[in-house]
Motif scaffolding. Structure first.
Motif, PDB file in Angstrom:
ATOM      1  N   ALA A   1      -2.503  13.048   1.725  1.00 47.57           N
ATOM      2  CA  ALA A   1      -1.728  13.610   0.613  1.00 47.57           C
ATOM      3  C   ALA A   1      -2.465  14.794  -0.014  1.00 47.57           C
ATOM      4  CB  ALA A   1      -1.453  12.529  -0.432  1.00 47.57           C
ATOM      5  N   ARG A   2      -3.795  14.685  -0.121  1.00 43.45           N
ATOM      6  CA  ARG A   2      -4.585  15.828  -0.627  1.00 43.45           C
ATOM      7  C   ARG A   2      -4.474  17.013   0.320  1.00 43.45           C
ATOM      8  NH1 ARG A   2      -9.650  12.204  -2.194  1.00 43.45           N
ATOM      9  NH2 ARG A   2      -8.711  11.381  -4.085  1.00 43.45           N
TER      10      ARG A   2
ATOM     11  N   ASP B   1      -0.665  14.489  -6.211  1.00 46.35           N
ATOM     12  CA  ASP B   1      -0.246  14.168  -7.581  1.00 46.35           C
ATOM     13  C   ASP B   1       0.924  13.194  -7.567  1.00 46.35           C
ATOM     14  OD1 ASP B   1       1.336  16.163  -6.386  1.00 46.35           O
ATOM     15  OD2 ASP B   1       2.120  16.770  -8.333  1.00 46.35           O
ATOM     16  N   ARG B   2       1.595  13.044  -6.409  1.00 49.61           N
ATOM     17  CA  ARG B   2       2.786  12.204  -6.356  1.00 49.61           C
ATOM     18  C   ARG B   2       2.716  11.089  -5.319  1.00 49.61           C
ATOM     19  NH1 ARG B   2       6.311  16.959  -4.987  1.00 49.61           N
ATOM     20  NH2 ARG B   2       4.226  17.812  -4.748  1.00 49.61           N
ATOM     21  N   VAL B   3       1.998  11.305  -4.213  1.00 46.03           N
ATOM     22  CA  VAL B   3       1.973  10.290  -3.152  1.00 46.03           C
ATOM     23  C   VAL B   3       0.549  10.052  -2.646  1.00 46.03           C
ATOM     24  CG1 VAL B   3       4.329  10.764  -2.352  1.00 46.03           C
ATOM     25  CG2 VAL B   3       2.415  11.999  -1.349  1.00 46.03           C
TER      26      VAL B   3
ATOM     27  N   MET C   1       0.849  -1.197   0.000  1.00 47.61           N
ATOM     28  CA  MET C   1       0.000   0.000   0.000  1.00 47.61           C
ATOM     29  C   MET C   1       0.884   1.247   0.000  1.00 47.61           C
ATOM     30  SD  MET C   1      -1.355   0.017   3.968  1.00 47.61           S
ATOM     31  CE  MET C   1      -1.800   1.760   3.893  1.00 47.61           C
ATOM     32  N   PRO C   2       0.299   2.408  -0.214  1.00 45.27           N
ATOM     33  CA  PRO C   2       1.123   3.622  -0.243  1.00 45.27           C
ATOM     34  C   PRO C   2       1.772   3.900   1.116  1.00 45.27           C
ATOM     35  CG  PRO C   2      -1.096   4.047  -1.103  1.00 45.27           C
ATOM     36  CD  PRO C   2      -1.117   2.693  -0.470  1.00 45.27           C
ATOM     37  N   GLY C   3       2.882   4.604   1.096  1.00 43.66           N
ATOM     38  CA  GLY C   3       3.459   5.103   2.337  1.00 43.66           C
ATOM     39  C   GLY C   3       2.482   6.036   3.032  1.00 43.66           C
ATOM     40  N   LEU C   4       2.570   6.092   4.366  1.00 44.07           N
ATOM     41  CA  LEU C   4       1.622   6.908   5.128  1.00 44.07           C
ATOM     42  C   LEU C   4       2.082   8.378   5.160  1.00 44.07           C
ATOM     43  CD1 LEU C   4       0.910   4.431   8.063  1.00 44.07           C
ATOM     44  CD2 LEU C   4      -0.130   4.547   5.793  1.00 44.07           C
ATOM     45  N   VAL C   5       1.100   9.244   5.372  1.00 43.43           N
ATOM     46  CA  VAL C   5       1.338  10.690   5.303  1.00 43.43           C
ATOM     47  C   VAL C   5       0.999  11.315   6.658  1.00 43.43           C
ATOM     48  CG1 VAL C   5       0.744  12.822   4.091  1.00 43.43           C
ATOM     49  CG2 VAL C   5       0.709  10.643   2.851  1.00 43.43           C
ATOM     50  N   ASN C   6       2.024  11.780   7.355  1.00 47.51           N
ATOM     51  CA  ASN C   6       1.842  12.464   8.644  1.00 47.51           C
ATOM     52  C   ASN C   6       1.745  13.957   8.333  1.00 47.51           C
ATOM     53  OD1 ASN C   6       2.076  13.641  11.160  1.00 47.51           O
ATOM     54  ND2 ASN C   6       3.782  12.364  11.832  1.00 47.51           N
ATOM     55  N   CYS C   7       0.537  14.505   8.448  1.00 54.45           N
ATOM     56  CA  CYS C   7       0.289  15.842   7.880  1.00 54.45           C
ATOM     57  C   CYS C   7       0.764  17.015   8.730  1.00 54.45           C
ATOM     58  CB  CYS C   7      -1.203  16.029   7.628  1.00 54.45           C
ATOM     59  SG  CYS C   7      -1.809  15.056   6.264  1.00 54.45           S
TER      60      CYS C   7
ATOM     61  N   GLY D   1     -15.243  17.631   3.662  1.00 55.21           N
ATOM     62  CA  GLY D   1     -13.939  18.290   3.764  1.00 55.21           C
ATOM     63  C   GLY D   1     -12.814  17.272   3.654  1.00 55.21           C
ATOM     64  N   VAL D   2     -11.688  17.716   3.150  1.00 51.40           N
ATOM     65  CA  VAL D   2     -10.495  16.862   3.052  1.00 51.40           C
ATOM     66  C   VAL D   2      -9.732  16.969   4.367  1.00 51.40           C
ATOM     67  CG1 VAL D   2      -8.269  16.571   1.904  1.00 51.40           C
ATOM     68  CG2 VAL D   2     -10.317  17.102   0.563  1.00 51.40           C
ATOM     69  N   ALA D   3      -9.377  15.817   4.943  1.00 49.63           N
ATOM     70  CA  ALA D   3      -8.711  15.834   6.249  1.00 49.63           C
ATOM     71  C   ALA D   3      -7.607  14.795   6.316  1.00 49.63           C
ATOM     72  CB  ALA D   3      -9.728  15.570   7.362  1.00 49.63           C
TER      73      ALA D   3
END
Lengths: 378, 378
Positions: free
Chosen positions: B361-362, B368-370, B58-64, B309-311
């Motif tokens: 990522a959004r 667009d990349r991750v 799966m994709p790498g995780l994103v710590n925002c 909403g994007v979160a």
């Protein structure tokens, strides 16, 4: 002396707070604590010395309520409504397990507990003697074992929440006999203690509960029971005992509400009921991750302690918390309590350390031996 | 092809749910994904093949949202009322840190994040370029960096909550110039993206915020800002902008509420305000452990997603969650959401995976990349 831990920061838990001693020495002789005090006052020799400087020395942690035999079900039964959870999610998964699965899972669960600092587990399982013999005894971990006493017919796993479970008293009675064998086998055992374990009021007929009550009094033992664990139990109790009756009101009528009772959960009880239980000396166990995941509820441990009730924490079964990491469970306990109260001071770190040690030991009835660093303790 | 992962269960996150592909192959060429599909349709050769059978890819995780430079403060500032937390707990501790402490802490924090599956971090720090150069670049971890723009006078750390912070616009302007240098340095960089980082409405004068708004539009960049993070901010905004004004109402007046804005926290906003922000395209970050520990509040991530909403989710600073273990943070997100809703299905595992990947990522503007496994992704 066999062992001395010197120059350490000790959390003894031997008074009303953490019982902090700076620059302390703790010495052990023949498996019992023989000295606790300032390093300057220790004049004994020890076969082995551990330099505790820069470290904290504190009692082993006490996991008050765990079904470690279900550890291999980690990740199962997620995101299911409480009303369906037991009978349509955990139940069918648990039925697919073999005795070997259960022992392997318990071994893993106890390793996870040990790794997070736990040295005493309140184990709750069917055929618990298998776990005591194959897991706890060889691993050297203290256990307070309850044999599950459940009289629900084996074929009743797919009932809706409003269909009363068919109870077979003989089934429960057989489990009660296994409990008596457990008691006889581990009478005065150093590492193993035992409790009666009627699973829940909706799963055991009242005559058998009265029998357990009387035997517990005769043997002077405690009773470890799931109490008021959600909507499904609430509906079952109304169906069986009549509208307006609750688990707590029926337990009061049956004479089970006393210092002998160790009540897991209590989130389905009213605040007034919890106050009555605390006043009667009933001890409680909160299982925060499990109850948050299954019921969407924060366990009422802060409230119970405000009623001067004795409370401990448990990891319950792995599909709830994801395993038996007790430090993670304490962290979850604190965060859930803080958000429920809307108060970041709602469950401070010192309270978490207390319920994890001395108060948990009181809940399990083993505080004469564990939960604090005191002379004669282990 | 450089690499092929074969026969795997893939969570691609490339559709509205998890985008599950069974028996999939994923191939990478020159650092980009060159094939995603059924293993039976893959006919390429790869220099290196990983057998993915029995595993999830799966994709790498994103710590925002993380302040990894504060990682060495883990365990500090616990059990403090929110109103005192920033100025009288975290602030004085942070002031005692050296630049070396900050880099060492960030390295540890990014290792913790990597270990829990994170490959992209939304970093928020003063002198963030030090962290990008010394930590993110050498470790090969993607970073979306914001330089903290804060105009609060250095001597103002011991103010009570109702004393308006003295603001020195020049101080904020110097940070804005550091931001511009950061942008120039990492224009079109493979691994590093940048955002404007005004710390919070109570800490930056309005003229500077308007300047940031205009520069962000000119450069076509996002603005990462703490928004409505509690009672202290609420009082500061009323004192500065007048009774009845709120962070959101002032940001609306200043023209900052747009798709450019990435708002951390939002728990101090009203439900109506959150609905307006979501409708305007503002992205949010929830930091559950930190906000539970500091404010006793559950972040409104479930509500924000209900408003379409994007979160994303972040670990914030270590005194909150105890570190940067992102899987633990997702677990906390789910348990807090379930108890706040009183609903065990309130934040299911699939939702946690989505906010941890494509939705995060959004939020950071790098989808667009991750965040999903798609052709041309990294």
């Amino acid at each position: 002396m066999d062992l001395a831990i010197t120059n350490t920061l000790a959390f003894t838990l031997a008074d009303d707070r953490l019982g902090i001693l700076e620059d302390a020495t703790i010495a052990v002789d023949s498996g019992e604590i023989a000295f606790v005090g300032p390093s300057s006052e220790f004049d004994g020799n020890a076969d082995r010395t551990i330099d505790g400087s820069g470290r904290v020395t504190m009692p082993g942690l006490v996991n008050c309520h765990a079904h470690t035999d279900l550890t291999l079900l980690r990740g199962g039964a997620q995101d299911v409504p409480e009303i369906e959870w037991m009978n349509r999610s955990l139940g069918p998964l648990a039925e697919a397990m073999t005795a070997e699965d259960r022992v392997a899972g318990a071994r893993l669960g106890v390793l996870e507990a040990l790794r997070s600092g736990v040295t005493t587990v309140g184990e709750y399982a069917t055929d618990v003697v298998e776990l005591v013999e194959n897991v706890y005894e060889p691993m050297g971990v203290r256990v307070v074992a309850a044999e599950t006493i459940n009289a629900v017919d084996d074929d009743a796993t797919d009932l809706g929440p409003d269909e009363p479970y068919p109870l077979e008293e003989e089934r429960g009675r057989a489990a009660l006999e296994r409990t008596e064998e457990l008691f006889d086998r581990y009478a005065d055992h150093e590492q193993v203690s035992c409790l009666y374990g009627p699973q829940a009021l909706d799963m055991v007929p009242p005559a058998l509960l009265e029998e357990i009550r009387d035997r517990a009094a005769k043997r002077d033992r405690g009773i470890h029971m799931h109490v008021a664990q959600g909507e499904r139990e609430r509906r079952q109790i109304e169906a069986r005992y009549g509208a307006g009756e609750t688990t707590v009101s029926v337990l009061e009528d049956l004479g089970l509400v006393s210092e002998r009772l160790l009540a897991a959960h209590l989130h389905g009880a009213t605040p007034g009921e919890r106050e009555r239980l605390a006043a009667a000396g009933v001890r409680m166990v909160a299982n925060p991750s499990s109850i948050a995941a299954i019921d969407g509820v924060t366990p009422p441990i802060v409230e119970y302690r405000e009623h001067d009730g004795v409370a401990g924490v448990g990891t319950d079964q792995a599909p709830g918390p994801g395993g038996h990491d007790f430090l993670r469970e304490l962290r979850t306990t604190a965060l859930l309590a803080k958000t429920e109260r809307g108060d970041p001071t709602g469950f401070p770190a010192w309270a978490a350390l207390r319920v994890a040690t001395i108060e948990g030991a009181r809940a399990l009835g083993v505080d004469d031996r564990v939960g604090s660093v005191s002379y004669t303790h282990l």
